[in-house]
Write an enzyme that holds these catalytic residues in place. Structure first.
Site, PDB file in Angstrom:
ATOM      1  N   GLY A  65      -5.567   2.800  -5.434  1.00  0.00           N
ATOM      2  CA  GLY A  65      -6.644   3.502  -4.908  1.00  0.00           C
ATOM      3  C   GLY A  65      -7.326   2.938  -3.569  1.00  0.00           C
ATOM      4  O   GLY A  65      -7.908   3.479  -2.904  1.00  0.00           O
ATOM      5  N   SER A  66      -7.056   1.497  -3.379  1.00  0.00           N
ATOM      6  CA  SER A  66      -7.752   0.866  -2.210  1.00  0.00           C
ATOM      7  C   SER A  66      -6.712   0.934  -1.092  1.00  0.00           C
ATOM      8  O   SER A  66      -7.174   0.704   0.070  1.00  0.00           O
ATOM      9  CB  SER A  66      -7.839  -0.500  -2.722  1.00  0.00           C
ATOM     10  OG  SER A  66      -8.864  -0.583  -3.702  1.00  0.00           O
ATOM     11  N   SER A 107      -9.850  -4.143  -1.554  1.00  0.00           N
ATOM     12  CA  SER A 107      -9.883  -3.882  -2.940  1.00  0.00           C
ATOM     13  C   SER A 107     -11.142  -3.661  -3.612  1.00  0.00           C
ATOM     14  O   SER A 107     -12.093  -4.132  -3.328  1.00  0.00           O
ATOM     15  CB  SER A 107      -9.400  -5.404  -3.773  1.00  0.00           C
ATOM     16  OG  SER A 107      -9.659  -5.231  -5.111  1.00  0.00           O
ATOM     17  N   THR A 112      -8.140  -7.611  -7.742  1.00  0.00           N
ATOM     18  CA  THR A 112      -6.860  -7.194  -7.784  1.00  0.00           C
ATOM     19  C   THR A 112      -5.962  -8.507  -7.429  1.00  0.00           C
ATOM     20  O   THR A 112      -6.142  -8.815  -6.127  1.00  0.00           O
ATOM     21  CB  THR A 112      -6.389  -6.015  -7.087  1.00  0.00           C
ATOM     22  OG1 THR A 112      -7.278  -4.882  -7.532  1.00  0.00           O
ATOM     23  CG2 THR A 112      -5.042  -5.762  -6.868  1.00  0.00           C
ATOM     24  N   ARG A 159     -10.181   5.083  -7.033  1.00  0.00           N
ATOM     25  CA  ARG A 159      -9.268   6.252  -6.437  1.00  0.00           C
ATOM     26  C   ARG A 159     -10.594   7.059  -6.190  1.00  0.00           C
ATOM     27  O   ARG A 159     -10.227   8.210  -5.220  1.00  0.00           O
ATOM     28  CB  ARG A 159      -8.352   6.718  -7.460  1.00  0.00           C
ATOM     29  CG  ARG A 159      -8.697   7.371  -8.624  1.00  0.00           C
ATOM     30  CD  ARG A 159      -7.571   7.697  -9.747  1.00  0.00           C
ATOM     31  NE  ARG A 159      -8.148   8.116 -11.219  1.00  0.00           N
ATOM     32  CZ  ARG A 159      -8.460   7.390 -11.822  1.00  0.00           C
ATOM     33  NH1 ARG A 159      -8.752   6.197 -11.755  1.00  0.00           N
ATOM     34  NH2 ARG A 159      -8.774   7.870 -13.153  1.00  0.00           N
ATOM     35  N   GLU A 246      -2.644   9.528 -11.892  1.00  0.00           N
ATOM     36  CA  GLU A 246      -3.789   8.609 -12.636  1.00  0.00           C
ATOM     37  C   GLU A 246      -4.742   9.614 -13.057  1.00  0.00           C
ATOM     38  O   GLU A 246      -5.322   9.423 -14.286  1.00  0.00           O
ATOM     39  CB  GLU A 246      -4.457   7.862 -11.279  1.00  0.00           C
ATOM     40  CG  GLU A 246      -3.579   6.705 -11.062  1.00  0.00           C
ATOM     41  CD  GLU A 246      -4.340   5.698 -10.083  1.00  0.00           C
ATOM     42  OE1 GLU A 246      -5.428   5.048 -10.388  1.00  0.00           O
ATOM     43  OE2 GLU A 246      -3.877   5.676  -8.833  1.00  0.00           O
ATOM     44  N   HIS A 262      17.504  15.182   4.675  1.00  0.00           N
ATOM     45  CA  HIS A 262      18.545  14.290   4.860  1.00  0.00           C
ATOM     46  C   HIS A 262      18.916  13.699   3.633  1.00  0.00           C
ATOM     47  O   HIS A 262      19.928  12.740   3.663  1.00  0.00           O
ATOM     48  CB  HIS A 262      18.365  13.155   6.019  1.00  0.00           C
ATOM     49  CG  HIS A 262      18.050  13.840   7.108  1.00  0.00           C
ATOM     50  ND1 HIS A 262      19.064  14.097   8.179  1.00  0.00           N
ATOM     51  CD2 HIS A 262      16.856  14.338   7.765  1.00  0.00           C
ATOM     52  CE1 HIS A 262      18.390  14.720   9.151  1.00  0.00           C
ATOM     53  NE2 HIS A 262      17.075  14.859   9.052  1.00  0.00           N
ATOM     54  N   LYS A 358      -3.274  -5.068 -16.509  1.00  0.00           N
ATOM     55  CA  LYS A 358      -3.728  -5.978 -15.958  1.00  0.00           C
ATOM     56  C   LYS A 358      -4.341  -7.260 -16.960  1.00  0.00           C
ATOM     57  O   LYS A 358      -4.359  -8.444 -16.432  1.00  0.00           O
ATOM     58  CB  LYS A 358      -5.232  -5.571 -14.969  1.00  0.00           C
ATOM     59  CG  LYS A 358      -5.020  -4.795 -13.804  1.00  0.00           C
ATOM     60  CD  LYS A 358      -6.135  -4.296 -13.033  1.00  0.00           C
ATOM     61  CE  LYS A 358      -5.537  -3.488 -11.879  1.00  0.00           C
ATOM     62  NZ  LYS A 358      -6.784  -2.879 -11.126  1.00  0.00           N
TER      63      LYS A 358
END
Ligand code: F6R
Length: 365
Positions: A65-66, A107, A112, A159, A246, A262, A358
């Site tokens: 989201g950042s 961030s 992060t 987000r 999300e 393509h 995380k």
């Protein structure tokens, strides 16, 4: 309760309390205000870092989201900028980053790990460094090293904070004459278009008149594939995919024309053997005919081929300026993905798998 009624029974915050306990839709409704506020967030210009050098390229580094705010910036720089913008979504910056590169570390949490590693790289490369964050370790680094930084209000999912994360970056570039365009009128138009959309797509507008609720219903039980018709719609298609991932916790995919024509166009030969429940949303722009008349035929032919095995839907950008058109398409996804989460009965805010990942990585030290 039929699905249609379920989306019409969420007009008030109390009615939404069980399906949206952390109030994602309230944040979505406040997004036009967030953008207005974000435009005035001040930059603190540091005294540290390397000697000023000519800026020849820009790398925005961030995740999820950042990072998407960097993608929006790239779209504007492609149109108005004298120098290129690239978006880095990894621990390390490309080796071409040097003292002539402006690195913007974005961030929302400021914690992060990939972004923290990338800003270390930027320091080692003696790049020009700017930081956009609500706090965390990144804010500490910026203050300590004397980097330019913008501190945005914290406390919401990244987000849902793309206004906070994007507009300071736009201001920074404008302030340094790195975009050959004045955005004042475009920003006014953008906020106005967003406010209008919020009125038309908000929870109190019944499904019969609410295209976001209608699209959410059409996508229920389906695998959304989002195709941008060209240009910035590719970035927005990716944002739609991520919002479905999300907010709604479902698989979704995105691509952009003409590239889709393509390779991925052939996926539709056998797609119905993989799954019966595809739904394709084309993100379009009223100005695409003047951008490139050939793109219209590409969209028509692609829709005809895809339509043999999947429902096809269209959503159009609104407004005149590029900024307004981009943000209008982004904003519609916020409503659709949250309404679709309601239909699935999942909380749009919680992101337990990302949090878990995380945490596991933190254990590595
Ligand atoms: C959560 C979200 C994520 C985060 C990402 C990076 O709402 O959108 O994609 O943006 O995990 O975290 P931040 O933005 O804090 O650097």
């Amino acid at each position: 309760m039929p699905e249609e009624n379920r989306l019409d029974a969420i007009a008030t915050r109390e009615q939404r309390a069980t399906v949206d306990p952390q109030g994602m839709l309230d944040l979505v409704l406040k997004f036009p205000d967030q953008c207005r506020e974000a435009v005035s967030i001040p930059w603190h210009y540091g005294v540290g870092g390397s000697e000023p050098a000519e800026t020849r390229r820009i790398a925005v580094t961030g995740l999820g989201g950042s990072a998407i705010g960097g993608d929006f910036l790239r779209c504007l720089a492609d149109e108005y900028g004298p120098i290129p913008v690239m978006v880095n979504r990894d621990y390390h910056l490309p080796h071409w980053v040097n003292r002539n590169t402006l690195v913007i570390a974005a961030s929302y949490s400021g914690n992060t790990e990939e972004t923290l590693q990338a800003i270390r790289d930027a320091g080692l490369a003696e790049a020009q460094i700017a930081v956009v964050t609500s706090g965390g370790r990144l804010a500490e680094i910026a203050k300590h090293a004397g980097y330019a930084y913008a501190l945005v209000p914290g406390g919401q999912p990244p987000r849902s904070a793309t206004g906070y994360m994007f507009f300071p970056q736009l201001n920074f570039l404008a302030h340094r004459s790195l975009l050959r365009h004045t955005f004042d009128k475009d920003i006014e138009e953008t906020v106005h278009v967003l406010e209008q959309l919020a009125r038309r797509l908000g929870p109190e507008v019944p499904t019969a008149q609410n295209v976001a609720k209608q699209l959410a219903q059409a996508l229920y039980g389906k695998i959304p594939v989002i195709y941008g018709s060209q240009g910035y719609r590719g970035v927005v298609a990716y944002r739609w995919k991520c919002q479905f991932n999300e907010n709604t916790k479902i698989a979704a995919f995105s691509n952009v024309l003409p590239e889709q024509n393509h390779n991925e166009i052939l996926a539709w030969v056998q797609a119905n053997k993989q799954a019966q429940n595809w739904a394709v949303v084309f993100l379009r722009d009223p100005q695409e005919r003047s951008e490139n008349p050939r793109i219209l035929r590409r969209v028509e032919v692609t829709q005809e081929l895809v339509g043999r095995v999947a429902g096809v839907y269209e959503v159009y950008a609104e407004g005149e300026s590029l900024l307004a058109r981009l943000f209008s398409l982004v904003y519609i996804a916020d409503f659709v993905s949250v309404y679709l989460a309601y239909l699935y009965g999942v909380c749009p805010t919680e992101i337990s798998y990302i949090d878990h990942l995380k945490e596991e990585l933190t254990k590595l030290g």
